[in-house]
Design a protein around this motif. Sequence first.
Motif, PDB file in Angstrom:
ATOM      1  N   LEU A  30      28.803 114.024   9.612  1.00  0.00           N
ATOM      2  CA  LEU A  30      29.545 112.854   9.129  1.00  0.00           C
ATOM      3  C   LEU A  30      30.742 113.211   8.264  1.00  0.00           C
ATOM      4  CD1 LEU A  30      26.585 110.531   8.030  1.00  0.00           C
ATOM      5  CD2 LEU A  30      27.689 110.653  10.248  1.00  0.00           C
ATOM      6  N   ALA A 208      34.521  94.471  10.393  1.00  0.00           N
ATOM      7  CA  ALA A 208      34.703  95.906  10.642  1.00  0.00           C
ATOM      8  C   ALA A 208      34.720  96.184  12.143  1.00  0.00           C
ATOM      9  CB  ALA A 208      33.589  96.694   9.963  1.00  0.00           C
ATOM     10  N   ARG A 209      33.783  95.559  12.849  1.00  0.00           N
ATOM     11  CA  ARG A 209      33.712  95.808  14.290  1.00  0.00           C
ATOM     12  C   ARG A 209      34.921  95.199  15.003  1.00  0.00           C
ATOM     13  NH1 ARG A 209      29.680  96.968  18.370  1.00  0.00           N
ATOM     14  NH2 ARG A 209      31.071  97.831  19.927  1.00  0.00           N
ATOM     15  N   LEU A 254      41.910 103.075   9.234  1.00  0.00           N
ATOM     16  CA  LEU A 254      40.623 102.610   9.749  1.00  0.00           C
ATOM     17  C   LEU A 254      39.459 103.260   8.998  1.00  0.00           C
ATOM     18  CD1 LEU A 254      41.599 102.573  13.516  1.00  0.00           C
ATOM     19  CD2 LEU A 254      41.035 100.589  12.128  1.00  0.00           C
ATOM     20  N   CYS A 255      39.681 104.509   8.512  1.00  0.00           N
ATOM     21  CA  CYS A 255      38.645 105.165   7.696  1.00  0.00           C
ATOM     22  C   CYS A 255      38.475 104.424   6.380  1.00  0.00           C
ATOM     23  CB  CYS A 255      39.006 106.613   7.408  1.00  0.00           C
ATOM     24  SG  CYS A 255      38.724 107.687   8.788  1.00  0.00           S
ATOM     25  N   LEU A 257      39.035 101.317   5.912  1.00  0.00           N
ATOM     26  CA  LEU A 257      38.322 100.096   6.274  1.00  0.00           C
ATOM     27  C   LEU A 257      36.820 100.365   6.371  1.00  0.00           C
ATOM     28  CD1 LEU A 257      38.288  97.131   7.422  1.00  0.00           C
ATOM     29  CD2 LEU A 257      38.421  98.179   9.670  1.00  0.00           C
ATOM     30  N   ALA A 258      36.462 101.487   7.026  1.00  0.00           N
ATOM     31  CA  ALA A 258      35.043 101.821   7.187  1.00  0.00           C
ATOM     32  C   ALA A 258      34.398 102.087   5.832  1.00  0.00           C
ATOM     33  CB  ALA A 258      34.896 103.039   8.100  1.00  0.00           C
ATOM     34  N   THR A 261      33.943  98.930   3.972  1.00  0.00           N
ATOM     35  CA  THR A 261      32.828  98.212   4.585  1.00  0.00           C
ATOM     36  C   THR A 261      31.496  98.744   4.089  1.00  0.00           C
ATOM     37  OG1 THR A 261      34.168  97.865   6.551  1.00  0.00           O
ATOM     38  CG2 THR A 261      31.815  97.536   6.787  1.00  0.00           C
ATOM     39  N   LEU A 262      31.370 100.091   4.058  1.00  0.00           N
ATOM     40  CA  LEU A 262      30.107 100.680   3.615  1.00  0.00           C
ATOM     41  C   LEU A 262      29.819 100.338   2.165  1.00  0.00           C
ATOM     42  CD1 LEU A 262      30.069 104.216   5.269  1.00  0.00           C
ATOM     43  CD2 LEU A 262      28.884 102.145   5.968  1.00  0.00           C
ATOM     44  N   LYS A 265      28.885  96.745   1.947  1.00  0.00           N
ATOM     45  CA  LYS A 265      27.543  96.613   2.506  1.00  0.00           C
ATOM     46  C   LYS A 265      26.479  96.987   1.483  1.00  0.00           C
ATOM     47  CE  LYS A 265      25.498  97.969   6.494  1.00  0.00           C
ATOM     48  NZ  LYS A 265      25.299  98.757   7.706  1.00  0.00           N
TER      49      LYS A 265
ATOM     50  N   LEU B 102      27.890 105.307   8.405  1.00  0.00           N
ATOM     51  CA  LEU B 102      29.282 105.593   8.768  1.00  0.00           C
ATOM     52  C   LEU B 102      29.557 105.459  10.269  1.00  0.00           C
ATOM     53  CD1 LEU B 102      32.095 106.535   7.622  1.00  0.00           C
ATOM     54  CD2 LEU B 102      31.433 108.815   8.353  1.00  0.00           C
ATOM     55  N   PRO B 103      28.691 106.003  11.143  1.00  0.00           N
ATOM     56  CA  PRO B 103      28.979 105.844  12.584  1.00  0.00           C
ATOM     57  C   PRO B 103      29.021 104.388  13.048  1.00  0.00           C
ATOM     58  CG  PRO B 103      27.404 107.596  12.243  1.00  0.00           C
ATOM     59  CD  PRO B 103      27.564 106.910  10.917  1.00  0.00           C
ATOM     60  N   PHE B 104      28.316 103.472  12.339  1.00  0.00           N
ATOM     61  CA  PHE B 104      28.424 102.047  12.647  1.00  0.00           C
ATOM     62  C   PHE B 104      29.775 101.498  12.218  1.00  0.00           C
ATOM     63  CE2 PHE B 104      23.613 100.979  12.327  1.00  0.00           C
ATOM     64  CZ  PHE B 104      23.469 101.267  13.652  1.00  0.00           C
ATOM     65  N   ALA B 105      30.232 101.958  11.054  1.00  0.00           N
ATOM     66  CA  ALA B 105      31.406 101.345  10.429  1.00  0.00           C
ATOM     67  C   ALA B 105      32.711 101.970  10.915  1.00  0.00           C
ATOM     68  CB  ALA B 105      31.311 101.470   8.911  1.00  0.00           C
ATOM     69  N   LEU B 106      32.659 103.228  11.316  1.00  0.00           N
ATOM     70  CA  LEU B 106      33.885 103.924  11.707  1.00  0.00           C
ATOM     71  C   LEU B 106      34.262 103.552  13.142  1.00  0.00           C
ATOM     72  CD1 LEU B 106      35.737 106.080  10.348  1.00  0.00           C
ATOM     73  CD2 LEU B 106      34.547 107.766  11.747  1.00  0.00           C
TER      74      LEU B 106
END
Lengths: 286, 278
Positions: A30, A208-209, A254-255, A257-258, A261-262, A265, B102-106
């Motif tokens: 990761l 996010a999706r 986009l990273c 954004l991810a 999001t995390l 969450k 992370l793999p869900f969000a990325l």
Amino acid sequence: MDSKQAAVSEPRWLQWVLIAAAVGFLFLLLFVPLITVFAGALDQGIKAYLHSFADPDTLFAIRLTLLIAVIAVPLNLTFGVAASWAIAKFDFPGKQLLTTLIDLPFAVSPVVSGLIFVLLFGKNGWFGPWLQAHDIKIIFAVPGIVLATIFITFPMVARELIPLMEEQGKEEEEAARTLGANGWRIFWHVTLPNIKWGVLYGVILTNARAMGEFGAVSVVSGHIRGLTTTLPLQVEILYNDYSYVQAFAAASLLCFLALITLAAKAIVQKRVDRARKNAGGPVSGT
Amino acid sequence: MARKRAASVIPGFGLTLGYTLLYLGLVVLIPLSATFVKAAHITWPQLHDILLDPQVLAAFRLSFTASAGAALVNGVFGLLVAWVLVRYQFPGRGFLDSMVDLPFALPTAVAGIALCTVYAETGWIGGPLSKLGIKVAYTQFGVIVALIFIGLPFVVRTVQPVLEDLDKEVEEAATSLGANRWQIFRRLIFPAVLPSLFTGLSLAFARALGEYGSVIFISGNMPMKTEIVPLIIVSKLEQYDYVGATAVACIMLVLSFALLLIINMMQRWAGARTRGGH
């Protein structure tokens, strides 16, 4: 959860070996890719990084991505709330089947999700000739991207809300009803305060999706630069053009954004779990 | 319809269910069934030719073996990660726990170019590996790496809650009866976790079969070698071969629905097992 009782846990050295193995695996799988994106974006310095956002195509892609999310998220939010109200507050035949059908889009490959809209609205599709006669473009245009995104993110809000609302039962709503409140009042003043964190959680995931979807959007977009490229598609185009700094710069957005999001969450999950505990239901990790 | 629905005093049933069915029909059911109606026009000999084309067969073989391989790796490491996160206290545990998603969000395209860069011969992990003679990027091994990345959260997130709910008293009792940790793991913990582990594995497998964005960069997309099934659909579409694309897509749809059914059954089994354990 608590390793103080040494008698029922592994010896200390074994614990550390297992922790090291897990951390090492997650680091390689990761973290290294994540760091690579930022390293690639800053490869030629911060100036080149910032400069890559001056590209009109990238700017357009950012705007389009935001637009798609602004359309898709509220639509699926409305659906998710309506569906969980019907499923959680009432008993009716076929409820189980309905829940399964709502989950269907998760089972479909992103590429196939895009293809089904091409088969409906594309040149040779069901509505293709009619659309062409009326000069309406859906495939290889923004409406197709919106449709594919809505399909892909369809179950997300409902999935979060149905279990939450089922656990909270319907006593409070029934009480409000006997006191004379109408449907909207019950929803705004009784139900929504109970599920607000679940709603927020669903919106975060959907957003996010919606912003990051690649496969389905790629099939329906036609990759027309400055017209139908969302940010993930722009990343692909730049990368295939060997414009690595620009590609990774776009990817870094986009990273972010991810990562946001995390973080969101993690914060909201705690609230949802607390709401569930108060409702007496189980606390889940997903 | 003549059930005891009158018992509910809450309003809004007709409105919400009607809207749900309408939206579900328009967005999901009609588009999905349109695909099958389209596919119904394909004749058996046509279907035979499309599916037995060596390139398509090779793609199915790769998609299945790589998805299964990735699921197996995730079975081992996903269980390890879930175990460490639930059972041990260490600095950074909360951070690591949220990073599992992370793999869900990325976005998958970002994961794709990142993995490709890392595992290329010039990359941070690909470089040292290539000195050992192991090539990852642009090989079938690369496909597996991308699918491991995508599948990990499915396994961790299905196993984690079951591990959290395990009754420690049973382990204490076993310890006082003289069982060592390995015996307790093998005889008590592993059987309790197994149904959820299977569910997680099949979720990861199902997701891996359809995955596109994170794979296409690292795989290099060489026909017969590193081409996955979703890519076959895309390249058939790009050649305006709608019949071929629809045929392969229908097989994928049937496979995913079958997997969905199996996963639902497994979840029920897992649920029954955990409930029975308490």
